[in-house]
Write an enzyme that holds these catalytic residues in place. Structure first.
Site, PDB file in Angstrom:
ATOM      1  N   CYS A 170       0.799  -1.224   0.000  1.00 33.65           N
ATOM      2  CA  CYS A 170       0.000   0.000   0.000  1.00 33.65           C
ATOM      3  C   CYS A 170       0.831   1.272   0.000  1.00 33.65           C
ATOM      4  CB  CYS A 170      -0.958  -0.007   1.193  1.00 33.65           C
ATOM      5  SG  CYS A 170      -2.161  -1.350   1.104  1.00 33.65           S
ATOM      6  N   HIS A 310      -2.326   8.527   5.897  1.00 28.15           N
ATOM      7  CA  HIS A 310      -2.725   7.231   5.351  1.00 28.15           C
ATOM      8  C   HIS A 310      -4.161   6.950   5.779  1.00 28.15           C
ATOM      9  CE1 HIS A 310      -2.153   3.231   3.709  1.00 28.15           C
ATOM     10  NE2 HIS A 310      -2.613   2.702   4.836  1.00 28.15           N
ATOM     11  N   GLU A 321      -0.327   6.068  13.250  1.00 30.04           N
ATOM     12  CA  GLU A 321      -0.027   7.313  12.540  1.00 30.04           C
ATOM     13  C   GLU A 321      -0.020   8.514  13.474  1.00 30.04           C
ATOM     14  OE1 GLU A 321      -1.102   8.451   8.314  1.00 30.04           O
ATOM     15  OE2 GLU A 321      -2.765   7.173   8.947  1.00 30.04           O
ATOM     16  N   LYS A 342      -9.291   8.690   2.291  1.00 33.64           N
ATOM     17  CA  LYS A 342      -9.877   7.349   2.199  1.00 33.64           C
ATOM     18  C   LYS A 342     -11.301   7.343   2.743  1.00 33.64           C
ATOM     19  CE  LYS A 342      -5.554   4.691   2.432  1.00 33.64           C
ATOM     20  NZ  LYS A 342      -4.591   5.790   2.642  1.00 33.64           N
ATOM     21  N   HIS A 347      -9.872   2.772  -0.019  1.00 30.64           N
ATOM     22  CA  HIS A 347      -8.451   2.393  -0.002  1.00 30.64           C
ATOM     23  C   HIS A 347      -8.164   1.531  -1.224  1.00 30.64           C
ATOM     24  CE1 HIS A 347      -4.543   1.283   1.064  1.00 30.64           C
ATOM     25  NE2 HIS A 347      -4.717   0.773   2.270  1.00 30.64           N
ATOM     26  N   PHE A 406       1.156  -3.315   4.326  1.00 29.30           N
ATOM     27  CA  PHE A 406       1.437  -4.654   4.821  1.00 29.30           C
ATOM     28  C   PHE A 406       2.868  -5.045   4.438  1.00 29.30           C
ATOM     29  CE2 PHE A 406      -3.186  -6.433   4.900  1.00 29.30           C
ATOM     30  CZ  PHE A 406      -3.465  -5.597   5.959  1.00 29.30           C
TER      31      PHE A 406
END
Length: 423
Positions: A170, A310, A321, A342, A347, A406
């Site tokens: 991502c 993010h 975050e 998002k 996403h 990930f």
């Protein structure tokens, strides 16, 4: 390093809620959401049944029947976005030697939709243990290798220089643009068409995220399902999309009086070497990437006007975050607006980093910070200014955008007005 600086002079975006950069920015600035119940297939067997889909007809956007047959949906999105970016840049690529034009494309999951559909066909809906390859499309190999994405974009723009696919989960969308900027800085290319694309809304992807309960089960209220930083959040909404940029050497762009959206002033990426999907709560790796990106940009924490987070909407990511912003920006983190788009466009895995770069550049263009939609009940552990619900007029001369993926990937990029960055 040659000391060459990198400007963004063209933007092309295909995102849920509208096709094209203008439609994308209208959605964000109005705080509208594009999440809905899945229509691409019957989702009734899945835990999560919501997604952020694009109403995209490739023929309407100039792709020929042969191109449509040859390319997976993600490649189609990338090519259309690249064409928009080149047009937007008003750059005559024919004036450059083809080997001085590069391409970088990010993607986390490649041709997921094409592979999923072809397996359904060759296995007769999963009934055949030994598949019958004679039913496969003739360009199945292009679906198997993500390098076909870069090849398609290179053919579309006439690029014969470095051509690369970056796949770091991502963070692919940030990393592909960061890598492209390095190609220009080191003198390997004069222009790079860079960005990312993913079209993962398919049964196999939904099944994978269902298994680890990463996506939201809030299918009874899809419009409000994506809730980054909200205390009631319970997973992200899968999306799709593409964003592509024209990057060129800054002084060359200034000589031709190009419209410059931003300078890519700093970029860094780190890995936590910790867990495939888990994040340490202290955010130290993301904070390290932010610090290095700031150092490369020669900016201080207090120079950052806006953070494009993010903000996936999972419990651990949003807290991770928040900790990273506090660790890297210190007290200035509390004075800096932060938001997650998002909440509006979902996403889109490897594509979202580039889509968020586009949002950051447009925030600078308009001096408007897009909101975090659906943020009604702030999480006490996420105690920064997350710009809930409504866009905010705000001076945005330097923007930090970050990504988390990930595998432990953590990436950060600083965009700045050229006169703001001493780099």
């Amino acid at each position: 390093m040659s000391g060459r600086r990198v400007a963004v002079t063209g933007i092309g975006v295909l995102a849920p809620g509208g096709i094209g950069t203008g439609a994308f920015w209208n959605l964000l600035s109005e705080g509208r959401t594009a999440t809905r119940g899945i229509t691409f297939f019957d989702p009734s067997a899945f835990r999560s049944r919501v997604a952020a889909e694009i109403d995209f007809d490739p023929e309407e956007h100039g792709l020929s029947p042969q191109e449509i047959r040859r390319m997976d949906r993600a490649a189609q999105l990338a090519v259309v976005a690249a064409r928009e970016a080149v047009t937007d840049s008003a750059l005559d690529l024919g004036a450059f030697a083809p080997h001085r034009i590069g391409v970088t494309v990010g993607s986390a999951v490649g041709a997921t939709m094409g592979l999923d559909e072809e397996y359904r066909v060759v296995s007769d809906g999963g009934r055949l243990e030994s598949v019958d390859h004679t039913y496969a499309v003739p360009h199945l190999y292009n679906y198997l290798v993500p390098s076909s994405f870069a090849a398609e974009v290179a053919w579309a723009v006439g690029a014969e220089g470095p051509s690369t696919v970056v796949s770091t989960g991502c963070t692919s969308g940030i990393d592909s643009v960061g890598y492209a900027a390095e190609l220009i800085r080191e003198g390997s290319a004069d222009v790079v068409v860079a960005g990312s694309s993913d079209a993962p809304i398919s049964p196999i992807t939904m099944a994978c995220f269902d298994a680890i309960k990463a996506t939201t089960p809030r299918h009874d209220d899809p419009v409000h399902a994506s809730r980054p930083f909200d205390a009631t959040r319970n997973g992200f909404v899968l999306g799709e999309g593409a964003a592509v940029f024209v990057l060129e050497e800054l002084s060359s762009a200034q000589r031709r009086d190009a419209h410059i959206y931003a300078e890519i002033a700093g970029y860094a990426t780190r890995s936590n070497a910790y867990h495939m999907t888990g994040l340490r709560p202290d955010g130290v790796e993301m904070a390290e990437a932010i610090n290095v990106a700031l150092d490369e940009a020669r900016l201080n924490p207090e120079d950052i006007d806006y953070i494009n987070a993010h903000g996936s909407g999972t419990q651990q990511n949003d807290r991770h975050e928040t900790a990273a912003f506090k660790r890297s920006l210190k007290d200035h983190a509390y004075r800096t607006p932060v938001s997650s788009i998002k909440s509006m466009v979902g996403h889109s895995l490897g594509a979202i980093g580039s889509i968020e770069i586009a949002a950051s550049a447009l925030a600078m263009e308009h001096h408007v910070v897009p909101p975090t939609a659906n943020l009604h009940t702030p999480d006490p552990e996420c105690d920064l200014d997350y710009v809930p619900l409504t866009a905010r007029e705000w001076t945005t001369d330097a923007v930090l955008t970050v990504g988390s993926g990930f595998g432990g990937f953590q990436s950060a990029m600083v965009l700045a007005r050229p006169e703001r960055s001493p780099a």
